[in-house]
Design a protein around this motif. Sequence first.
Motif, PDB file in Angstrom:
ATOM      1  N   LEU A 168      -6.825  18.904  12.283  1.00  0.00           N
ATOM      2  CA  LEU A 168      -5.688  18.034  11.964  1.00  0.00           C
ATOM      3  C   LEU A 168      -6.166  16.641  11.568  1.00  0.00           C
ATOM      4  CD1 LEU A 168      -3.123  18.990  14.760  1.00  0.00           C
ATOM      5  CD2 LEU A 168      -3.023  19.588  12.340  1.00  0.00           C
ATOM      6  N   GLY A 169      -7.217  16.162  12.230  1.00  0.00           N
ATOM      7  CA  GLY A 169      -7.765  14.854  11.871  1.00  0.00           C
ATOM      8  C   GLY A 169      -8.264  14.820  10.438  1.00  0.00           C
ATOM      9  N   ALA A 170      -8.902  15.914  10.010  1.00  0.00           N
ATOM     10  CA  ALA A 170      -9.384  15.976   8.630  1.00  0.00           C
ATOM     11  C   ALA A 170      -8.213  15.931   7.646  1.00  0.00           C
ATOM     12  CB  ALA A 170     -10.198  17.252   8.420  1.00  0.00           C
ATOM     13  N   VAL A 171      -7.117  16.638   7.991  1.00  0.00           N
ATOM     14  CA  VAL A 171      -5.945  16.652   7.109  1.00  0.00           C
ATOM     15  C   VAL A 171      -5.318  15.267   7.024  1.00  0.00           C
ATOM     16  CG1 VAL A 171      -3.595  17.515   6.849  1.00  0.00           C
ATOM     17  CG2 VAL A 171      -5.448  19.089   7.385  1.00  0.00           C
ATOM     18  N   PHE A 172      -5.103  14.638   8.182  1.00  0.00           N
ATOM     19  CA  PHE A 172      -4.446  13.329   8.180  1.00  0.00           C
ATOM     20  C   PHE A 172      -5.313  12.255   7.532  1.00  0.00           C
ATOM     21  CE2 PHE A 172      -1.855  15.110  11.760  1.00  0.00           C
ATOM     22  CZ  PHE A 172      -0.638  15.015  11.099  1.00  0.00           C
ATOM     23  N   ALA A 173      -6.639  12.362   7.706  1.00  0.00           N
ATOM     24  CA  ALA A 173      -7.532  11.417   7.031  1.00  0.00           C
ATOM     25  C   ALA A 173      -7.416  11.564   5.517  1.00  0.00           C
ATOM     26  CB  ALA A 173      -8.971  11.640   7.489  1.00  0.00           C
ATOM     27  N   GLY A 174      -7.389  12.825   5.054  1.00  0.00           N
ATOM     28  CA  GLY A 174      -7.234  13.057   3.614  1.00  0.00           C
ATOM     29  C   GLY A 174      -5.902  12.554   3.099  1.00  0.00           C
ATOM     30  N   LEU A 175      -4.826  12.800   3.853  1.00  0.00           N
ATOM     31  CA  LEU A 175      -3.511  12.322   3.445  1.00  0.00           C
ATOM     32  C   LEU A 175      -3.470  10.794   3.406  1.00  0.00           C
ATOM     33  CD1 LEU A 175      -1.136  14.721   5.421  1.00  0.00           C
ATOM     34  CD2 LEU A 175      -1.448  14.636   2.953  1.00  0.00           C
ATOM     35  N   GLY A 176      -4.081  10.157   4.420  1.00  0.00           N
ATOM     36  CA  GLY A 176      -4.096   8.699   4.451  1.00  0.00           C
ATOM     37  C   GLY A 176      -4.818   8.103   3.254  1.00  0.00           C
ATOM     38  N   LEU A 177      -5.974   8.701   2.905  1.00  0.00           N
ATOM     39  CA  LEU A 177      -6.716   8.207   1.739  1.00  0.00           C
ATOM     40  C   LEU A 177      -5.930   8.430   0.448  1.00  0.00           C
ATOM     41  CD1 LEU A 177     -10.354   9.365   2.600  1.00  0.00           C
ATOM     42  CD2 LEU A 177      -9.511   7.009   2.420  1.00  0.00           C
ATOM     43  N   THR A 178      -5.266   9.573   0.349  1.00  0.00           N
ATOM     44  CA  THR A 178      -4.478   9.851  -0.853  1.00  0.00           C
ATOM     45  C   THR A 178      -3.335   8.851  -1.001  1.00  0.00           C
ATOM     46  OG1 THR A 178      -5.004  12.196  -0.956  1.00  0.00           O
ATOM     47  CG2 THR A 178      -2.897  11.522  -1.907  1.00  0.00           C
ATOM     48  N   VAL A 179      -2.626   8.584   0.090  1.00  0.00           N
ATOM     49  CA  VAL A 179      -1.515   7.616   0.032  1.00  0.00           C
ATOM     50  C   VAL A 179      -2.050   6.228  -0.311  1.00  0.00           C
ATOM     51  CG1 VAL A 179       0.239   6.444   1.410  1.00  0.00           C
ATOM     52  CG2 VAL A 179      -0.036   8.918   1.588  1.00  0.00           C
ATOM     53  N   GLY A 180      -3.174   5.840   0.327  1.00  0.00           N
ATOM     54  CA  GLY A 180      -3.753   4.531   0.042  1.00  0.00           C
ATOM     55  C   GLY A 180      -4.160   4.383  -1.416  1.00  0.00           C
ATOM     56  N   LEU A 181      -4.798   5.405  -1.965  1.00  0.00           N
ATOM     57  CA  LEU A 181      -5.204   5.355  -3.369  1.00  0.00           C
ATOM     58  C   LEU A 181      -3.998   5.321  -4.298  1.00  0.00           C
ATOM     59  CD1 LEU A 181      -8.206   7.865  -3.403  1.00  0.00           C
ATOM     60  CD2 LEU A 181      -8.300   5.408  -3.858  1.00  0.00           C
ATOM     61  N   ALA A 182      -2.962   6.098  -3.957  1.00  0.00           N
ATOM     62  CA  ALA A 182      -1.768   6.121  -4.796  1.00  0.00           C
ATOM     63  C   ALA A 182      -1.103   4.747  -4.822  1.00  0.00           C
ATOM     64  CB  ALA A 182      -0.793   7.176  -4.292  1.00  0.00           C
ATOM     65  N   ILE A 183      -1.055   4.082  -3.673  1.00  0.00           N
ATOM     66  CA  ILE A 183      -0.466   2.733  -3.621  1.00  0.00           C
ATOM     67  C   ILE A 183      -1.301   1.760  -4.437  1.00  0.00           C
ATOM     68  CG2 ILE A 183       0.019   0.781  -2.085  1.00  0.00           C
ATOM     69  CD1 ILE A 183       0.772   2.833   0.065  1.00  0.00           C
ATOM     70  N   TRP A 184      -2.630   1.857  -4.291  1.00  0.00           N
ATOM     71  CA  TRP A 184      -3.500   0.953  -5.051  1.00  0.00           C
ATOM     72  C   TRP A 184      -3.324   1.161  -6.551  1.00  0.00           C
ATOM     73  CZ3 TRP A 184      -7.566   2.149  -8.388  1.00  0.00           C
ATOM     74  CH2 TRP A 184      -8.322   1.060  -8.823  1.00  0.00           C
ATOM     75  N   ILE A 185      -3.242   2.409  -6.970  1.00  0.00           N
ATOM     76  CA  ILE A 185      -3.060   2.696  -8.397  1.00  0.00           C
ATOM     77  C   ILE A 185      -1.723   2.154  -8.889  1.00  0.00           C
ATOM     78  CG2 ILE A 185      -2.760   4.560 -10.080  1.00  0.00           C
ATOM     79  CD1 ILE A 185      -4.708   6.207  -8.302  1.00  0.00           C
ATOM     80  N   TYR A 186      -0.667   2.360  -8.103  1.00  0.00           N
ATOM     81  CA  TYR A 186       0.655   1.879  -8.502  1.00  0.00           C
ATOM     82  C   TYR A 186       0.663   0.357  -8.631  1.00  0.00           C
ATOM     83  CZ  TYR A 186       5.552   0.583  -8.206  1.00  0.00           C
ATOM     84  OH  TYR A 186       6.770   0.019  -8.454  1.00  0.00           O
ATOM     85  N   VAL A 187       0.092  -0.326  -7.646  1.00  0.00           N
ATOM     86  CA  VAL A 187       0.067  -1.805  -7.678  1.00  0.00           C
ATOM     87  C   VAL A 187      -0.774  -2.287  -8.852  1.00  0.00           C
ATOM     88  CG1 VAL A 187      -0.709  -3.869  -6.440  1.00  0.00           C
ATOM     89  CG2 VAL A 187       0.503  -2.054  -5.213  1.00  0.00           C
ATOM     90  N   SER A 188      -1.924  -1.655  -9.079  1.00  0.00           N
ATOM     91  CA  SER A 188      -2.790  -2.075 -10.192  1.00  0.00           C
ATOM     92  C   SER A 188      -2.097  -1.880 -11.521  1.00  0.00           C
ATOM     93  CB  SER A 188      -4.094  -1.278 -10.158  1.00  0.00           C
ATOM     94  OG  SER A 188      -4.826  -1.535  -8.978  1.00  0.00           O
ATOM     95  N   ARG A 189      -1.397  -0.776 -11.699  1.00  0.00           N
ATOM     96  CA  ARG A 189      -0.671  -0.536 -12.952  1.00  0.00           C
ATOM     97  C   ARG A 189       0.465  -1.537 -13.110  1.00  0.00           C
ATOM     98  NH1 ARG A 189      -0.839   4.080 -15.794  1.00  0.00           N
ATOM     99  NH2 ARG A 189       1.436   4.073 -16.055  1.00  0.00           N
TER     100      ARG A 189
END
Length: 196
Positions: A168-189
């Motif tokens: 579960l930790g591996a899943v949540f870590a992956g989800l957290g990184l995905t959400v963080g990257l998506a936010i960064w991409i949205y803000v940068s755009r």
Amino acid sequence: MTSAEGRLRPARPRPGRIFYLVALLPMILGFAAMGVILATQLPKMKDGLQQIVVPGAREVALEPGTHTVFLETRSVVEGRAYVVDEVPGLQVRVEDAEGASVALSDPAASSTYSLGGRQGRSIGAFRIEQAGIYRVSADYGEGGGPQAVIAVGRDFIGGLLISIFSSLGAVFAGLGLTVGLAIWIYVSRHRARAGD
């Protein structure tokens, strides 16, 4: 700065939409890691439970530590299925190689598992100080009862929880990184668009 100079300022690069797909990679890897952990660890956990068909006895090799005795309410041994709900009067005994009895007690905490077609619940526990061959037996004394399967395992529930929480930790870590990257991409755009 004049308006002419502002027009000559180079546009801020904007991450393309393809970056959103790249952002999914950590989530995918997280689920893949979960699958690998469960696929490799759960079979080891199941093999770590030594089964005994009762009434009957079996000599098992045990390591020092606290061992839990489980009643498998759903089990398969050598191709034969065993299904029981209750085993009133079942008495479990553990003896060392010299025939000395090992004290059994109630488990520190009630625990259950469902793993690979096997279901069990804790019914007792014992602690040994020396590794060796021990005789585990169980019967109904003077009375009778159904054939059933008990299983003995050391730190089984703890190991199972570690495997589950690690996956579960591996899943949540992956989800957290995905959400963080998506936010960064949205803000940068958004910033790049505002600067155009």
